[in-house]
Scaffold this motif. Structure first.
Motif, short mmCIF file in Angstrom:
data_model
loop_
_atom_site.label_atom_id
_atom_site.label_comp_id
_atom_site.label_asym_id
_atom_site.label_seq_id
_atom_site.Cartn_x
_atom_site.Cartn_y
_atom_site.Cartn_z
N GLY A 3 3.36 14.11 0.52
CA GLY A 3 3.98 13.03 1.27
C GLY A 3 3.24 11.72 1.04
N MET A 4 3.76 10.65 1.61
CA MET A 4 3.17 9.33 1.39
C MET A 4 3.49 8.40 2.55
SD MET A 4 3.38 7.11 -2.10
CE MET A 4 2.24 8.23 -2.92
N ILE A 5 2.53 7.54 2.87
CA ILE A 5 2.73 6.46 3.82
C ILE A 5 2.87 5.18 3.01
CG2 ILE A 5 1.68 5.15 5.72
CD1 ILE A 5 -0.03 7.85 6.10
N ILE A 6 3.86 4.36 3.33
CA ILE A 6 3.99 3.06 2.68
C ILE A 6 3.98 1.97 3.75
CG2 ILE A 6 5.15 3.90 0.61
CD1 ILE A 6 7.82 3.09 1.82
N THR A 7 3.29 0.88 3.45
CA THR A 7 3.18 -0.20 4.42
C THR A 7 2.72 -1.48 3.74
OG1 THR A 7 2.13 -0.85 6.52
CG2 THR A 7 0.77 0.41 4.99
N ASN A 8 3.00 -2.59 4.38
CA ASN A 8 2.47 -3.89 3.95
C ASN A 8 1.40 -4.38 4.93
OD1 ASN A 8 4.17 -4.15 1.67
ND2 ASN A 8 5.85 -4.84 2.96
N ASP A 9 1.06 -3.55 5.90
CA ASP A 9 0.12 -3.93 6.95
C ASP A 9 -1.30 -3.51 6.57
OD1 ASP A 9 -1.46 -3.34 9.53
OD2 ASP A 9 0.27 -4.44 10.31
N TYR B 124 0.84 -1.20 0.00
CA TYR B 124 0.00 0.00 0.00
C TYR B 124 0.88 1.25 0.00
CZ TYR B 124 -3.35 -3.42 1.86
OH TYR B 124 -4.13 -4.53 2.05
N ALA B 125 0.56 2.20 -0.86
CA ALA B 125 1.14 3.54 -0.85
C ALA B 125 -0.02 4.52 -0.77
CB ALA B 125 1.97 3.78 -2.11
N ILE B 126 0.01 5.39 0.23
CA ILE B 126 -1.14 6.24 0.54
C ILE B 126 -0.69 7.70 0.51
CG2 ILE B 126 -2.88 6.77 2.30
CD1 ILE B 126 -2.12 3.79 3.33
N GLY B 127 -1.10 8.42 -0.51
CA GLY B 127 -0.69 9.80 -0.68
C GLY B 127 -1.38 10.73 0.30
N VAL B 128 -0.60 11.66 0.87
CA VAL B 128 -1.14 12.64 1.82
C VAL B 128 -0.52 14.01 1.51
CG1 VAL B 128 -1.60 10.96 3.64
CG2 VAL B 128 0.64 12.06 3.53
N GLY B 129 -0.92 15.00 2.32
CA GLY B 129 -0.54 16.38 2.03
C GLY B 129 0.93 16.67 2.15
N ASN B 130 1.60 16.08 3.13
CA ASN B 130 3.04 16.29 3.33
C ASN B 130 3.57 15.21 4.25
OD1 ASN B 130 2.85 17.31 6.20
ND2 ASN B 130 1.65 18.90 5.18
N ALA B 131 4.88 15.17 4.43
CA ALA B 131 5.48 14.07 5.18
C ALA B 131 5.25 14.20 6.68
CB ALA B 131 6.98 13.98 4.89
N THR B 132 5.09 15.42 7.19
CA THR B 132 4.77 15.57 8.61
C THR B 132 3.41 14.95 8.91
OG1 THR B 132 6.07 17.61 8.79
CG2 THR B 132 4.38 17.23 10.47
N GLU B 133 2.43 15.23 8.07
CA GLU B 133 1.12 14.61 8.24
C GLU B 133 1.20 13.10 8.03
OE1 GLU B 133 -1.22 16.86 5.48
OE2 GLU B 133 -1.39 18.58 6.84
N ALA B 134 2.07 12.68 7.14
CA ALA B 134 2.26 11.24 6.94
C ALA B 134 2.74 10.58 8.23
CB ALA B 134 3.25 10.98 5.81
N LEU B 135 3.67 11.22 8.94
CA LEU B 135 4.16 10.67 10.20
C LEU B 135 3.04 10.60 11.25
CD1 LEU B 135 7.59 12.53 10.45
CD2 LEU B 135 7.29 10.04 10.33
N GLY C 287 11.28 2.07 4.91
CA GLY C 287 9.88 2.27 5.24
C GLY C 287 9.08 0.99 5.29
N LEU C 288 9.66 -0.09 4.76
CA LEU C 288 8.96 -1.37 4.72
C LEU C 288 9.66 -2.45 5.54
CD1 LEU C 288 8.09 -1.41 0.91
CD2 LEU C 288 6.57 -0.82 2.79
N VAL C 289 10.77 -2.09 6.17
CA VAL C 289 11.48 -3.05 7.01
C VAL C 289 10.68 -3.28 8.29
CG1 VAL C 289 13.64 -3.62 8.17
CG2 VAL C 289 13.67 -2.29 6.05
N GLY C 290 10.15 -2.18 8.84
CA GLY C 290 9.25 -2.25 9.99
C GLY C 290 7.81 -2.38 9.53
N GLN C 291 6.90 -1.89 10.37
CA GLN C 291 5.47 -2.01 10.06
C GLN C 291 4.99 -0.96 9.05
OE1 GLN C 291 6.62 -2.63 13.36
NE2 GLN C 291 6.38 -4.75 12.68
#
Length: 360
Positions: free
Chosen positions: A178-184, A36-47, A155-159
């Motif tokens: 920004g973007m969130i990436i995860t396999n969860d 999953y890659a989830i686009g957001v407004g910026n990396a601070t919001e992604a965190l 970004g994918l080594v952890g959760q």
């Protein structure tokens, strides 16, 4: 390519979280290997969204390095948790692995390694500690696009992890993104809710949680799709310019050029920043500015002694590696369009500063 993508966005008239954002998400799922890659407004919001989606909240503690961009720690505070600061490895500038266990308490919920400047944190050791104490590993991989650990993208080594597309990044937009990436599955589902006021995309009238307004602009997505095609070429240019800097500055005893920590689990470095350590850093910054050369100071004040975190009770002297780095580290110009002539000019002026008494 870029012009045609922009024209598509303008003609379509859907400017946030639209088809172009979806296309970018798919492309970065392929590029990084993320489910999953989830686009957001910026990396601070992604965190912030990543932390909340992973279940981090009031009363929890998250271990973070004290030498990093402010958002690494402020995102923890924003979700009501407590940032627990850790000193850094003086070579990688990421978490000092042999200090992590001493920071763990019964309230510790996660470790947040930050991959800074050119190489990843020691993820093998960090994940081993996390497994031992049943902790999450949530990566601030904002700077780390195209960095890998044992073949797994940062970004994918952890959760979960994040990517930043701030204009100066290796893959930069023309504004914030920004973007969130995860396999969860659960983190992804919750993150998608949180980015649009707690609504599902196919049921915008129902708010399942109190979320945020953090939609990526399709215009930024179109820019990123265009630049993504040249990313590896840009990374190669950065590596070449880095090698040129290394060669030109190697004779200066007052300058420490970047050191890449040799670990078999890490792929080749990606030079987002050309970071050196220097004597009389602030005087050098002033001099270079006077001759028209811009630099970036990383980071003048470590996070553990920032006024907003005074309630945590840290004192100067408690994080010696980070505190020393804050007085010595300096980012020199580095971007794909930088010319060899310009790199030579930077080197010449640094030599002039240290060799001709400019600093006296």
């Amino acid at each position: 390519m870029l012009s045609s993508k922009l024209d598509e966005v303008i003609d379509r008239g859907q400017f946030t979280n639209g088809p172009t954002v979806k296309e970018l998400e798919r492309e970065l799922e392929l590029f990084t290997g993320a489910k999953y890659a989830i686009g957001v407004g910026n990396a601070t919001e992604a965190l912030i969204i990543m932390l909340r989606a992973a279940g981090i909240g009031p009363g929890d503690e998250v271990i973070v390095p004290c030498f990093t961009f402010f958002a690494s720690a402020s995102s923890v505070a924003h979700v009501g948790a407590v940032p627990v600061f850790c000193d850094i490895d003086p070579v990688t500038y990421s978490l000092k692995v042999d200090e992590i266990e001493s920071k763990i308490t019964e309230r510790t919920k996660a470790i947040m390694p930050v991959h800074l400047f050119s190489q990843m944190a020691d993820m093998v050791s960090i994940c081993k500690i996390a497994k031992k104490y049943n902790l999450l590993v949530l990566e601030d991989s904002a700077e780390a696009i195209s960095m890998f650990n044992n073949g797994v993208h940062a970004g994918l080594v952890g959760q979960a992890g994040v990517l930043s597309f701030f204009p100066t990044k290796t893959l930069g937009a023309m504004g914030d993104a920004g973007m969130i990436i995860t396999n969860d599955d659960n983190i992804a589902e919750h993150a998608r809710l949180l980015r649009i006021h707690g609504q599902e995309e196919n049921d915008l009238g129902i708010h399942k949680v109190v979320g945020y307004n953090s939609r990526m602009d399709d215009i930024q997505a179109s820019v990123l799709l265009g630049r993504l095609k040249y990313l590896q070429e840009d990374i190669a240019k950065r590596a070449y310019l880095t090698s040129l800097y290394n060669k030109l500055l190697a004779d200066l005893s007052q300058v420490q050029i970047p050191i890449i920590k040799e670990r078999r689990d890490v792929a080749n470095p990606v030079y987002y920043v050309y970071l050196i350590e220097v004597e009389q850093r602030d005087d050098l910054v002033t001099y270079l500015s006077s001759v028209g050369i811009g630099t970036e100071t990383y980071y003048p004040t470590p996070l553990h002694i920032q006024p907003c975190f005074s309630y945590l009770g840290y004192e100067y002297g408690s994080m010696p590696n980070a505190e020393l780095a804050c007085t010595r580290t300096l980012g020199l110009p580095l971007y794909p369009d930088l010319t060899e002539k310009e790199v030579h000019k930077v080197s010449e002026e640094i030599h002039r500063f240290y060799g001709n008494g400019v600093n006296k």
